[in-house]
Design a protein around this motif. Sequence first.
Motif, PDB file in Angstrom:
ATOM      1  N   LYS A  99       0.746  -1.163  -0.079  1.00 25.46           N
ATOM      2  CA  LYS A  99      -0.048  -0.131  -0.064  1.00 25.46           C
ATOM      3  C   LYS A  99       0.880   1.236  -0.158  1.00 25.46           C
ATOM      4  N   ARG A 100       1.883   1.215   0.602  1.00 24.63           N
ATOM      5  CA  ARG A 100       2.793   2.343   0.949  1.00 24.63           C
ATOM      6  C   ARG A 100       3.596   2.727  -0.553  1.00 24.63           C
ATOM      7  N   LEU A 101       4.046   1.658  -1.088  1.00 28.39           N
ATOM      8  CA  LEU A 101       4.596   1.759  -2.415  1.00 28.39           C
ATOM      9  C   LEU A 101       3.548   2.099  -3.312  1.00 28.39           C
ATOM     10  N   SER A 102       2.360   1.694  -3.591  1.00 30.25           N
ATOM     11  CA  SER A 102       1.446   2.235  -4.311  1.00 30.25           C
ATOM     12  C   SER A 102       1.080   3.836  -4.265  1.00 30.25           C
ATOM     13  N   ASP A 103       0.968   3.901  -3.025  1.00 29.38           N
ATOM     14  CA  ASP A 103       1.053   5.803  -2.862  1.00 29.38           C
ATOM     15  C   ASP A 103       2.096   6.425  -3.172  1.00 29.38           C
ATOM     16  N   TYR A 104       3.142   5.949  -3.117  1.00 29.33           N
ATOM     17  CA  TYR A 104       4.313   6.910  -3.252  1.00 29.33           C
ATOM     18  C   TYR A 104       4.568   6.745  -5.053  1.00 29.33           C
ATOM     19  N   ALA A 105       4.224   5.627  -5.670  1.00 30.88           N
ATOM     20  CA  ALA A 105       4.118   5.779  -7.025  1.00 30.88           C
ATOM     21  C   ALA A 105       3.161   6.544  -7.672  1.00 30.88           C
ATOM     22  N   LEU A 233      -2.435   7.995 -14.749  1.00 32.41           N
ATOM     23  CA  LEU A 233      -3.687   8.224 -13.842  1.00 32.41           C
ATOM     24  C   LEU A 233      -4.057   6.772 -13.428  1.00 32.41           C
ATOM     25  N   TYR A 234      -3.898   5.558 -14.157  1.00 32.35           N
ATOM     26  CA  TYR A 234      -4.284   4.255 -13.456  1.00 32.35           C
ATOM     27  C   TYR A 234      -3.864   3.900 -12.348  1.00 32.35           C
ATOM     28  N   LEU A 235      -2.842   4.714 -11.908  1.00 33.79           N
ATOM     29  CA  LEU A 235      -2.360   4.622 -10.584  1.00 33.79           C
ATOM     30  C   LEU A 235      -3.467   4.866  -9.539  1.00 33.79           C
ATOM     31  N   LEU A 236      -4.261   5.684  -9.947  1.00 28.30           N
ATOM     32  CA  LEU A 236      -5.459   6.183  -8.998  1.00 28.30           C
ATOM     33  C   LEU A 236      -6.142   5.338  -8.585  1.00 28.30           C
ATOM     34  N   GLY A 237      -6.790   4.463  -9.528  1.00 28.68           N
ATOM     35  CA  GLY A 237      -7.222   3.229  -9.311  1.00 28.68           C
ATOM     36  C   GLY A 237      -6.692   2.250  -8.519  1.00 28.68           C
ATOM     37  N   ARG A 238      -5.525   2.117  -8.350  1.00 36.44           N
ATOM     38  CA  ARG A 238      -4.984   1.023  -7.708  1.00 36.44           C
ATOM     39  C   ARG A 238      -4.820   1.502  -6.226  1.00 36.44           C
ATOM     40  N   VAL A 239      -4.551   2.693  -6.286  1.00 43.81           N
ATOM     41  CA  VAL A 239      -4.705   3.214  -4.832  1.00 43.81           C
ATOM     42  C   VAL A 239      -6.134   3.305  -4.338  1.00 43.81           C
ATOM     43  N   MET A 240      -7.043   3.461  -5.077  1.00 39.62           N
ATOM     44  CA  MET A 240      -8.549   3.408  -4.372  1.00 39.62           C
ATOM     45  C   MET A 240      -8.885   2.025  -4.092  1.00 39.62           C
ATOM     46  N   LEU A 241      -8.203   1.007  -4.676  1.00 38.79           N
ATOM     47  CA  LEU A 241      -8.515  -0.306  -4.332  1.00 38.79           C
ATOM     48  C   LEU A 241      -7.759  -0.609  -3.021  1.00 38.79           C
ATOM     49  N   LEU A 242      -6.713  -0.357  -3.010  1.00 37.52           N
ATOM     50  CA  LEU A 242      -5.831  -0.867  -1.869  1.00 37.52           C
ATOM     51  C   LEU A 242      -6.316   0.118  -0.346  1.00 37.52           C
ATOM     52  N   ASN A 262     -13.830 -11.663  -6.924  1.00 37.29           N
ATOM     53  CA  ASN A 262     -12.273 -11.258  -6.829  1.00 37.29           C
ATOM     54  C   ASN A 262     -12.357  -9.573  -6.709  1.00 37.29           C
ATOM     55  N   PHE A 263     -11.861  -9.173  -5.643  1.00 40.70           N
ATOM     56  CA  PHE A 263     -11.824  -7.841  -5.266  1.00 40.70           C
ATOM     57  C   PHE A 263     -10.821  -7.083  -6.093  1.00 40.70           C
ATOM     58  N   ASN A 264     -11.181  -6.470  -6.946  1.00 40.09           N
ATOM     59  CA  ASN A 264     -10.264  -5.582  -7.825  1.00 40.09           C
ATOM     60  C   ASN A 264     -10.657  -4.348  -8.300  1.00 40.09           C
ATOM     61  N   THR A 265     -10.042  -3.330  -9.215  1.00 38.85           N
ATOM     62  CA  THR A 265     -10.457  -2.105  -9.432  1.00 38.85           C
ATOM     63  C   THR A 265     -11.875  -1.943  -9.917  1.00 38.85           C
ATOM     64  N   ARG A 266     -12.207  -2.807 -10.670  1.00 41.30           N
ATOM     65  CA  ARG A 266     -13.500  -2.769 -11.467  1.00 41.30           C
ATOM     66  C   ARG A 266     -14.522  -2.942 -10.408  1.00 41.30           C
ATOM     67  N   PHE A 267     -14.526  -4.093  -9.505  1.00 42.55           N
ATOM     68  CA  PHE A 267     -15.411  -4.227  -8.606  1.00 42.55           C
ATOM     69  C   PHE A 267     -15.634  -3.165  -7.405  1.00 42.55           C
ATOM     70  N   VAL A 268     -14.239  -2.349  -7.169  1.00 43.41           N
ATOM     71  CA  VAL A 268     -14.517  -1.124  -6.287  1.00 43.41           C
ATOM     72  C   VAL A 268     -15.252  -0.191  -7.058  1.00 43.41           C
ATOM     73  N   MET A 269     -14.968   0.042  -8.414  1.00 41.87           N
ATOM     74  CA  MET A 269     -15.495   1.153  -8.931  1.00 41.87           C
ATOM     75  C   MET A 269     -17.203   0.788  -9.274  1.00 41.87           C
ATOM     76  N   LYS A 270     -17.613  -0.323  -9.468  1.00 39.89           N
ATOM     77  CA  LYS A 270     -18.981  -0.600  -9.460  1.00 39.89           C
ATOM     78  C   LYS A 270     -19.593  -0.331  -7.844  1.00 39.89           C
ATOM     79  N   THR A 271     -18.854  -0.803  -7.039  1.00 39.71           N
ATOM     80  CA  THR A 271     -19.315  -0.454  -5.822  1.00 39.71           C
ATOM     81  C   THR A 271     -19.624   1.115  -5.291  1.00 39.71           C
TER      82      THR A 271
END
Length: 301
Positions: A99-105, A233-242, A262-271
Amino acid sequence: MSSCRYNGGVTRPRGPLSSSSRTPQPPDGETQPLRPCPNPSPRLQVVVSRPEHPGVTEAGSVAASPGQEASEERAGERRRNQNIGYKLGHRRALFEKRKRLSDYALIFGMFGIVVMVTETELSWGVYTKESSYSFALKCLISLSTLILLGLIVMYHAREIQLFMVDNGADDWRIAMTSERIFFIALELLVCAIHPIPGQYLFTWTARLAFTYAASVAHADVDIVLSIPMFLRLYLLGRVMLLHSKLFTDASSRSIGALNKINFNTRFVMKTLMTICPGTVLLVFSISSWIIAAWTVRVCER
């Protein structure tokens, strides 16, 4: 001529015939002759030979007492519990590091986009592409891109370690499937695109709309290399997921595992679209309009 008889491998001469010799004699044993017991016991007695070492069985293994077996079982259970606890702690630590690496990225990716937009706008009104200011800003973009690529590699390394912990694998090459390798290479390629320090021009030939006359212009390579940087900007979806409660909450993950979700970015966006559709659509529409407007403006120049 005296005759001999065989008795236990020893030859003995047979004496002269006498009254005593006519009486039957018991056969001799190997060491001592068998003699009848003077006082036979009325019960049958069974004699079992004991081994020299009472703690050693016939196979040569040491027989453990019940107390020792119980202590060994408790020690084995304690080791298993410690192993499970270590795996859970290690998995939690890997989650936090990922999670920390995703935030830094995301931070370095957005930093590169902001510097790119600033350099593009300043190079048309304040200074030219040959100035040292433009070179310094492009070097800063290149430095942030290198750091971003390193963070992405470290992020995928933590993902591989999580895969090994979850599946009990000992070799990291088991997790390196062809699909994973393809996505890692694609992600590195997308994030590596950035304006190169210096000025590079290419000839752009087009025809006018009404007269169809040929129009030749010299365009800067930075335009072609700057616009794809918005793909970061796809990194924003990864941070939202984590950072999502659905992904971090243990109860939600347990329910999802039981229902094979399967908890992925698509499932989080649908939620999010189900919970707050107006806010999600507003943010997405405004961001898309701003990026599209700036892209058209840069291309028209």
